[in-house]
Design a protein around this motif. Structure first.
Motif, PDB file in Angstrom:
ATOM      1  N   THR A   1     -14.249 -11.622  14.477  1.00 43.97           N
ATOM      2  CA  THR A   1     -14.382 -12.732  15.430  1.00 43.97           C
ATOM      3  C   THR A   1     -13.375 -13.851  15.157  1.00 43.97           C
ATOM      4  OG1 THR A   1     -16.278 -13.272  14.032  1.00 43.97           O
ATOM      5  CG2 THR A   1     -16.739 -12.464  16.232  1.00 43.97           C
TER       6      THR A   1
ATOM      7  N   ILE B   1     -10.217 -13.968  17.182  1.00 44.85           N
ATOM      8  CA  ILE B   1     -10.269 -14.457  18.557  1.00 44.85           C
ATOM      9  C   ILE B   1     -10.475 -15.968  18.572  1.00 44.85           C
ATOM     10  CG2 ILE B   1     -11.499 -14.283  20.755  1.00 44.85           C
ATOM     11  CD1 ILE B   1      -9.959 -11.765  19.842  1.00 44.85           C
TER      12      ILE B   1
ATOM     13  N   ASP C   1     -13.803 -18.886  18.013  1.00 45.69           N
ATOM     14  CA  ASP C   1     -14.993 -19.290  18.755  1.00 45.69           C
ATOM     15  C   ASP C   1     -14.703 -20.544  19.572  1.00 45.69           C
ATOM     16  OD1 ASP C   1     -17.464 -19.880  19.689  1.00 45.69           O
ATOM     17  OD2 ASP C   1     -18.445 -20.037  17.738  1.00 45.69           O
TER      18      ASP C   1
ATOM     19  N   GLU D   1      -8.236 -24.695  24.036  1.00 50.63           N
ATOM     20  CA  GLU D   1      -7.866 -23.386  23.524  1.00 50.63           C
ATOM     21  C   GLU D   1      -7.160 -23.557  22.174  1.00 50.63           C
ATOM     22  OE1 GLU D   1      -8.413 -20.683  25.572  1.00 50.63           O
ATOM     23  OE2 GLU D   1      -7.478 -19.116  24.372  1.00 50.63           O
TER      24      GLU D   1
ATOM     25  N   LEU E   1      -3.802 -18.542  18.261  1.00 51.02           N
ATOM     26  CA  LEU E   1      -4.306 -17.361  17.573  1.00 51.02           C
ATOM     27  C   LEU E   1      -3.817 -17.343  16.127  1.00 51.02           C
ATOM     28  CD1 LEU E   1      -3.899 -14.356  20.036  1.00 51.02           C
ATOM     29  CD2 LEU E   1      -6.017 -15.384  19.220  1.00 51.02           C
TER      30      LEU E   1
ATOM     31  N   TYR F   1     -11.446  -0.570  23.039  1.00 48.96           N
ATOM     32  CA  TYR F   1     -11.712  -1.535  24.104  1.00 48.96           C
ATOM     33  C   TYR F   1     -12.583  -0.935  25.211  1.00 48.96           C
ATOM     34  CZ  TYR F   1     -10.726  -5.134  27.623  1.00 48.96           C
ATOM     35  OH  TYR F   1     -10.832  -6.134  28.563  1.00 48.96           O
TER      36      TYR F   1
ATOM     37  N   SER G   1      -9.036 -19.143  27.925  1.00 48.46           N
ATOM     38  CA  SER G   1      -8.459 -17.813  28.072  1.00 48.46           C
ATOM     39  C   SER G   1      -9.570 -16.766  28.107  1.00 48.46           C
ATOM     40  CB  SER G   1      -7.512 -17.514  26.911  1.00 48.46           C
ATOM     41  OG  SER G   1      -8.255 -17.351  25.726  1.00 48.46           O
TER      42      SER G   1
ATOM     43  N   ALA H   1      -9.711 -14.218  26.292  1.00 45.26           N
ATOM     44  CA  ALA H   1     -10.048 -13.839  24.913  1.00 45.26           C
ATOM     45  C   ALA H   1     -11.170 -14.723  24.362  1.00 45.26           C
ATOM     46  CB  ALA H   1      -8.810 -13.930  24.022  1.00 45.26           C
ATOM     47  N   GLU H   2     -11.013 -16.023  24.505  1.00 42.09           N
ATOM     48  CA  GLU H   2     -12.041 -16.915  23.976  1.00 42.09           C
ATOM     49  C   GLU H   2     -13.342 -16.778  24.768  1.00 42.09           C
ATOM     50  OE1 GLU H   2     -11.027 -20.984  23.237  1.00 42.09           O
ATOM     51  OE2 GLU H   2      -9.489 -20.451  21.782  1.00 42.09           O
TER      52      GLU H   2
ATOM     53  N   SER I   1     -14.518 -14.168  25.917  1.00 41.14           N
ATOM     54  CA  SER I   1     -15.204 -12.952  25.466  1.00 41.14           C
ATOM     55  C   SER I   1     -15.893 -13.121  24.123  1.00 41.14           C
ATOM     56  CB  SER I   1     -14.191 -11.803  25.302  1.00 41.14           C
ATOM     57  OG  SER I   1     -13.409 -11.681  26.443  1.00 41.14           O
ATOM     58  N   TYR I   2     -15.633 -14.214  23.475  1.00 39.87           N
ATOM     59  CA  TYR I   2     -16.137 -14.391  22.115  1.00 39.87           C
ATOM     60  C   TYR I   2     -17.647 -14.179  22.021  1.00 39.87           C
ATOM     61  CZ  TYR I   2     -16.766 -16.252  17.478  1.00 39.87           C
ATOM     62  OH  TYR I   2     -17.095 -16.380  16.157  1.00 39.87           O
TER      63      TYR I   2
ATOM     64  N   LEU J   1     -18.703 -10.687  21.459  1.00 36.30           N
ATOM     65  CA  LEU J   1     -18.455 -10.182  20.111  1.00 36.30           C
ATOM     66  C   LEU J   1     -19.565 -10.623  19.158  1.00 36.30           C
ATOM     67  CD1 LEU J   1     -14.628 -10.896  19.815  1.00 36.30           C
ATOM     68  CD2 LEU J   1     -15.756  -8.727  20.348  1.00 36.30           C
TER      69      LEU J   1
END
Length: 422
Positions: free
Chosen positions: A72, A75, A77, A84, A87, A131, A164, A166-167, A169-170, A173
């Motif tokens: 995690t 990505i 949290d 944002e 990375l 994925y 984003s 990605a974040e 989707s955190y 996860l």
RNA sequence: GGCGGGGUACUCAAGUGGACAACGAGGAUAGACUGUAAAUCUAUUGGCUUCGCCUUCGAAGGUUCGAAUCCUUCCCCCGCCA
């Protein structure tokens, strides 16, 4: 057994419960976990609250698991973050996981006869997860509406910074971590900061959907000082648990400088002293506030917990000398012993004797530029061997060197640098 | 992909050709007062060889005697539309 939820509540360590049923659940031994993201190679005092929460669970007879977010953390949290984040690199995260595992291992009892603590890394089960497979297994069970409705997501979307994918989707996860720990460890309770509410409930929902079982969340408050500032910064720097990043002395001092208004609350949160004892301390402090016994005890207890008896001894001895005033009549060896912890610089003799104080202050890292050093002197805030420097033109003489080996620089009341002759 | 808005120092935020190292607020650092507390007051807050010089306003070019301000290209962010 003691009801740990009640204990947390009495000590100001309870923010919210996802269900009142938890009070009953913890009447018998259960399994609880809390996650720590490897955003740095050392945890900070801010993380201490969650760690102490876990300790309370273990003391009450529950099995506790600390989770290092090797997956995690890659990505990041978004909870509680206004914008944002960049990375981190894979290497950095791996290195940080090593560091925080070391930190955590100091607090939890892994050799407990009945309920030994555990440490896991979610990279162990996430790294190899494909994925497509993950979307089918896990992603399918999340609804967009719910995900977008989470406070931190909505705040970001309504604000200017956005978020984003990605974040975003955190939360999935972290939800999956909870499911995994239920399956593998029988873990039914997740402990986290109040900003973790959304991520915790995401896990509870996922568990309910996929396993038809109930899981629970316990959140602990975000600790602020009495002026509303987020707890854990000293001179703009985070206070770390690793003594290589924040010395025992600085760590001790951080707690010693606690404001009166915060002392009682912090004693309850950060120490394991019994409540009647804390009460007695507070009463004594009210009678004699200038002795600051609550602050002293707080600093001592927390420093011992993090750095051990040796850490306390070093910190207290250094504090006695440094706030005692004069540095005369003290040998270089004593100074070095006291300052083992304080950042030091090594310079050859001819780079010290006869040179401007301003230059040495910069070289030692006490200040960032000569301009800053000059301003500090103009304000009367720069000291050599605890003697105020009167003028920006001042130079350091050989006679300033204690035993011809050591020079002590100080900015304000707190910030020290040691210069050693090589 | 199209259209519109935006990127200024630690943060927020003024400034839209010269008086700009850049208003203001917050934060931070230091000093006085104290108890290594709070509150209050004061100073400082790009760098330096400091009455002057150098480098900064997303990046790189250009126009101009002169640019954070105008032009070009690029990067990034936000919103709407496809």
């Amino acid at each position: 057994m003691t009801n740990v939820v009640q204990t947390l509540e009495e000590r100001g360590l309870l923010e919210a419960l996802t269900s009142p049923d938890i009070r009953e659940l913890v009447e018998s031994p259960t399994v609880v976990y809390a996650g720590f993201d490897p955003t740095s190679d050392s945890l900070q005092v801010g993380n201490l609250v969650a760690i102490i929460g876990l300790c309370h669970f273990q003391r009450a007879g529950h099995r506790v698991i600390a989770l290092a977010g090797g997956a995690t953390g890659l990505i990041g949290d978004p909870s509680g973050k206004a914008a944002e984040r960049d990375l981190p690199t894979v290497e950095a995260i791996e290195a940080n996981v090593v560091g925080i595992r070391e930190n955590l291992s100091r607090f939890l009892d892994f050799n407990h006869p009945t309920v030994p603590a555990g440490i896991v890394n979610n990279a162990d089960w996430m790294a190899g997860y494909g994925y497509l497979q993950f979307l089918r297994d896990v992603g399918k069970h999340f609804r967009m509406g719910t995900m977008i409705g989470k406070d931190h997501v909505r705040a970001r979307l309504e604000g200017e910074s956005g978020m984003s994918y990605a974040e975003f989707s955190y939360q999935i996860l972290q939800a999956y971590d909870f499911l995994h720990l239920l399956d593998k460890e029988g873990c039914r309770v997740q402990l986290g900061g109040s900003d973790q509410w959304g991520n915790i409930t995401a896990g509870i929902d996922l568990i309910h959907k996929l396993r038809g079982e109930s899981a629970h969340g316990v959140t602990i408050p975000l600790v602020c000082d009495s002026s509303g500032q987020k707890f854990g910064k000293s001179e703009g720097n985070a206070v770390f648990l690793d003594s290589r990043k924040t010395s025992c002395y600085d760590f001790y001092q951080f707690f010693l400088r606690t404001e009166d208004a915060d002392a009682e609350r912090f004693l309850k949160i950060f120490t394991f002293l019994e409540l009647p004892e804390i009460d007695a301390l507070v009463k004594a402090a009210e009678r004699d506030p200038q002795k600051r016994i609550t602050q002293a005890r707080l600093a001592e207890e927390v420093t011992r917990m993090v750095h051990g008896d040796d850490g306390v001894r070093i910190a207290q001895r250094a504090s006695d000398v440094l706030f005692g005033g004069e540095l005369t009549n003290i040998s270089a060896d004593d100074l070095l012993a006291i300052f083992v912890d304080v950042p030091s610089t090594e310079l050859p003799l001819d780079a010290i004797a006869g040179k401007a104080v301003v230059d040495i202050a910069v070289e030692s890292g006490l200040v960032k530029s000569k301009g800053e050093a000059r301003r500090l002197i103009a304000n009367g805030g720069l000291y050599v061997n605890n003697q105020r420097v009167a003028s920006a033109d001042a130079t350091v003489a050989k006679s300033h060197l204690v035993d011809r080996r050591v020079l002590v620089l100080r900015s304000g009341k707190r910030s020290y640098r040691l210069v050693k002759v090589v």
